[in-house]
Design an enzyme around this catalytic site. Structure first.
Site, PDB file in Angstrom:
ATOM      1  N   ASN A  45       0.859  -1.272   0.161  1.00 15.60           N
ATOM      2  CA  ASN A  45      -0.283  -0.029   0.326  1.00 15.60           C
ATOM      3  C   ASN A  45       1.008   1.380   0.177  1.00 15.60           C
ATOM      4  O   ASN A  45       1.692   1.305   1.168  1.00 15.60           O
ATOM      5  CB  ASN A  45      -0.632   0.270   1.261  1.00 15.60           C
ATOM      6  CG  ASN A  45      -1.128   0.932   1.753  1.00 15.60           C
ATOM      7  OD1 ASN A  45      -1.565   2.101   0.502  1.00 15.60           O
ATOM      8  ND2 ASN A  45      -2.268   1.510   2.770  1.00 15.60           N
ATOM      9  N   LYS A  66       0.177   3.877   0.108  1.00 16.78           N
ATOM     10  CA  LYS A  66      -0.520   5.364   0.418  1.00 16.78           C
ATOM     11  C   LYS A  66      -0.192   6.719  -0.613  1.00 16.78           C
ATOM     12  O   LYS A  66      -0.173   6.361  -1.506  1.00 16.78           O
ATOM     13  CB  LYS A  66      -0.184   5.263   1.729  1.00 16.78           C
ATOM     14  CG  LYS A  66      -0.197   4.326   2.526  1.00 16.78           C
ATOM     15  CD  LYS A  66       0.326   5.185   4.227  1.00 16.78           C
ATOM     16  CE  LYS A  66      -0.310   3.275   4.991  1.00 16.78           C
ATOM     17  NZ  LYS A  66       0.076   3.442   6.106  1.00 16.78           N
ATOM     18  N   HIS A  75      -9.305   0.770   5.358  1.00 16.78           N
ATOM     19  CA  HIS A  75      -8.038   1.499   5.948  1.00 16.78           C
ATOM     20  C   HIS A  75      -8.576   2.054   6.544  1.00 16.78           C
ATOM     21  O   HIS A  75      -9.101   2.835   7.241  1.00 16.78           O
ATOM     22  CB  HIS A  75      -6.733   1.794   4.918  1.00 16.78           C
ATOM     23  CG  HIS A  75      -5.540   2.231   5.366  1.00 16.78           C
ATOM     24  ND1 HIS A  75      -5.199   2.559   5.944  1.00 16.78           N
ATOM     25  CD2 HIS A  75      -4.789   0.908   5.403  1.00 16.78           C
ATOM     26  CE1 HIS A  75      -3.950   2.315   6.848  1.00 16.78           C
ATOM     27  NE2 HIS A  75      -3.667   1.392   6.024  1.00 16.78           N
ATOM     28  N   GLU A 112      -6.776   4.470   8.312  1.00 19.36           N
ATOM     29  CA  GLU A 112      -6.301   6.320   7.835  1.00 19.36           C
ATOM     30  C   GLU A 112      -7.609   6.553   7.448  1.00 19.36           C
ATOM     31  O   GLU A 112      -8.408   7.635   7.576  1.00 19.36           O
ATOM     32  CB  GLU A 112      -4.971   6.086   6.749  1.00 19.36           C
ATOM     33  CG  GLU A 112      -4.019   5.816   7.694  1.00 19.36           C
ATOM     34  CD  GLU A 112      -2.950   5.027   6.793  1.00 19.36           C
ATOM     35  OE1 GLU A 112      -2.790   5.848   6.208  1.00 19.36           O
ATOM     36  OE2 GLU A 112      -1.917   4.492   7.328  1.00 19.36           O
ATOM     37  N   GLU A 160      -4.702  -5.528  10.183  1.00 16.66           N
ATOM     38  CA  GLU A 160      -4.299  -4.391  10.669  1.00 16.66           C
ATOM     39  C   GLU A 160      -4.669  -3.242  11.607  1.00 16.66           C
ATOM     40  O   GLU A 160      -5.285  -2.659  12.178  1.00 16.66           O
ATOM     41  CB  GLU A 160      -3.769  -3.258   9.604  1.00 16.66           C
ATOM     42  CG  GLU A 160      -3.667  -3.559   8.036  1.00 16.66           C
ATOM     43  CD  GLU A 160      -3.253  -2.450   7.713  1.00 16.66           C
ATOM     44  OE1 GLU A 160      -2.166  -2.706   7.005  1.00 16.66           O
ATOM     45  OE2 GLU A 160      -3.898  -1.415   7.117  1.00 16.66           O
ATOM     46  N   GLY A 206       2.555   2.735  10.473  1.00 20.57           N
ATOM     47  CA  GLY A 206       3.322   2.870  11.026  1.00 20.57           C
ATOM     48  C   GLY A 206       4.401   3.786  11.450  1.00 20.57           C
ATOM     49  O   GLY A 206       4.833   4.610  11.586  1.00 20.57           O
ATOM     50  N   SER A 240       3.123  -2.081  10.191  1.00 20.11           N
ATOM     51  CA  SER A 240       4.986  -2.599  10.570  1.00 20.11           C
ATOM     52  C   SER A 240       5.492  -3.626  10.137  1.00 20.11           C
ATOM     53  O   SER A 240       6.829  -4.822  10.802  1.00 20.11           O
ATOM     54  CB  SER A 240       5.021  -1.969  12.094  1.00 20.11           C
ATOM     55  OG  SER A 240       4.637  -1.326  12.021  1.00 20.11           O
TER      56      SER A 240
HETATM   57  P1  13P Z   1       3.444   0.633   7.457  1.00 19.66           P
HETATM   58  O1  13P Z   1       3.543  -1.115   6.585  1.00 19.66           O
HETATM   59  O2  13P Z   1       4.237   1.196   7.361  1.00 19.66           O
HETATM   60  O3  13P Z   1       3.271   0.063   9.336  1.00 19.66           O
HETATM   61  O4  13P Z   1       1.671   0.415   7.394  1.00 19.66           O
HETATM   62  C1  13P Z   1       0.875  -0.588   7.124  1.00 19.66           C
HETATM   63  C2  13P Z   1      -0.528  -0.084   6.484  1.00 19.66           C
HETATM   64  O5  13P Z   1      -1.374   0.419   6.685  1.00 19.66           O
HETATM   65  C3  13P Z   1      -0.750  -0.928   4.765  1.00 19.66           C
HETATM   66  O6  13P Z   1      -1.982  -0.346   4.873  1.00 19.66           O
END
Ligand code: 13P
Length: 252
Positions: free
Chosen positions: A11, A13, A98, A100, A166, A172, A211
Site C-alpha cells: 500500500n 498510501k 483502511h 486511515e 491491521e 506506521g 510495521s
Molecule cells: P506500515 O507497513 O508502514 O506500518 O503501514 C501498514 C499499513 O497501513 C498498510 O496498509
C-alpha cells in the site's frame, strides 16, 4: 486446510510519483520465479493505477487501488473514482476500510461494506481492512471490535474478499503484536468467516499488516492462519518489498 496462495500487498498510501513506477519492474525482476508461488501486489495512488498496470503488464506483479467510491454506477459525483473505472484502468484489487480512512475520513463499517460491494460488482477483489486501537486492546475488546468489523464491513456476497488485519497501533511505527497475538486474531477472523460463509471461507485469505518489514516478515509468515501481508512503508522500494516477498516460506 485449503491451499491459499499467499498474497503480499504493498500500500503506497499518498507517496510516490510517476518516476517511482520503475520500482514495479525492479520488483518483478528481484522476485523472479517466486512470483508464481506468492502473489505480489502494488497499490499506488489512484492517479498512477493505469500507468502502473501498464508497467506491470506481462510481469508477476498485480496492481490494485487504495480506495474507491461506494457508488457502483457512473453518475454526477465530482472527484469520485468508481471501482469499475479502477478495474478498467487495470486494478485487480481495491483496499477498502483502511484505518486511515476510517479515522481521517470517518468511514463507517456500512460505508466500507458498500465500497466492498462496488468492488465485487466491478469483478475485482476487495481487501477489507479491520483492526483494533491500542485503547480497545488494553480494554480487552479485541474480539468484540474485530468480530463486529468483519461482520459489518464484509458484504454478504463477499466470499471472494481478502481480509487484512491491521492493528491500528502498529501502523506506521515499529511495534507489532506478538506472534501469538497475531495468531489469535487471525483465528478469530477465520471463525467469523467460517460462520458467515461456510465452506467458501476456506479460500478467503487473511493478511497481517502493520510495521511489516524485511526483518520481521519471515517470522510473521510462520504464524498459522497468516496468508500474507499488507505492507506500507516497506513496499515503496523494490529492494525492501522483494525481501519481504522472498521471506515467505512458499517463495523458496
Ligand atoms: P506500515 O507497513 O508502514 O506500518 O503501514 C501498514 C499499513 O497501513 C498498510 O496498509
Amino acid at each position: 486446510m485449503a491451499a491459499r496462495k499467499p498474497l503480499i500487498a504493498g500500500n503506497w498510501k499518498m507517496f510516490g510519483r510517476a518516476t517511482d513506477l520503475g520500482e514495479i519492474a525492479a520488483l518483478a525482476e528481484r522476485v523472479g520465479a517466486a512470483g508464481d508461488k506468492v502473489e505480489a501486489l502494488i497499490c499506488p495512488p489512484s492517479a498512477y493505477v493505469q500507468s502502473a498496470a501498464w508497467q506491470a503488464r506481462g510481469k508477476a506483479v498485480a496492481i490494485g487501488a487504495q480506495d474507491c467510491s461506494a457508488v457502483a454506477e457512473d453518475g454526477a459525483r465530482t472527484g469520485e473514482v468508481s471501482a469499475a473505472m479502477l478495474a478498467d484502468a487495470g486494478a485487480r484489487y481495491v483496499i477498502v476500510g483502511h484505518s486511515e480512512r476510517r479515522t481521517l475520513q470517518g468511514e463507517t463499517d456500512d460505508l466500507v461494506r458498500q465500497k466492498a460491494e462496488a468492488v465485487l460488482a466491478a469483478g475485482i477483489t476487495p481487501i477489507v481492512c479491520v483492526g483494533e486501537t491500542r485503547a480497545e486492546r488494553d480494554a480487552g475488546r479485541v474480539a468484540k471490535v474485530i468480530g463486529a468489523q468483519v461482520r459489518n464491513s464484509v458484504p454478504t456476497a463477499g466470499a471472494g474478499a481478502v481480509i487484512a488485519y491491521e492493528p491500528v497501533w502498529c501502523i506506521g511505527g515499529d511495534r507489532t503484536p506478538t506472534l501469538a497475538e497475531i495468531g489469535e486474531v487471525h483465528a478469530l477472523i477465520r471463525s467469523v468467516l467460517n460462520e458467515r460463509f461456510g465452506a467458501e471461507a476456506n479460500g478467503m485469505r487473511i493478511l497481517y499488516g502493520g510495521s511489516v518489514g524485511p526483518k520481521n516478515a519471515g517470522e510473521i509468515f510462520t504464524v498459522d492462519g497468516v496468508d500474507g501481508a499488507l505492507v506500507g512503508r516497506a513496499s515503496l522500494k523494490a529492494a525492501d518489498f522483494s525481501a519481504i516477498i522472498l521471506a515467505h516460506p512458499a517463495a523458496s
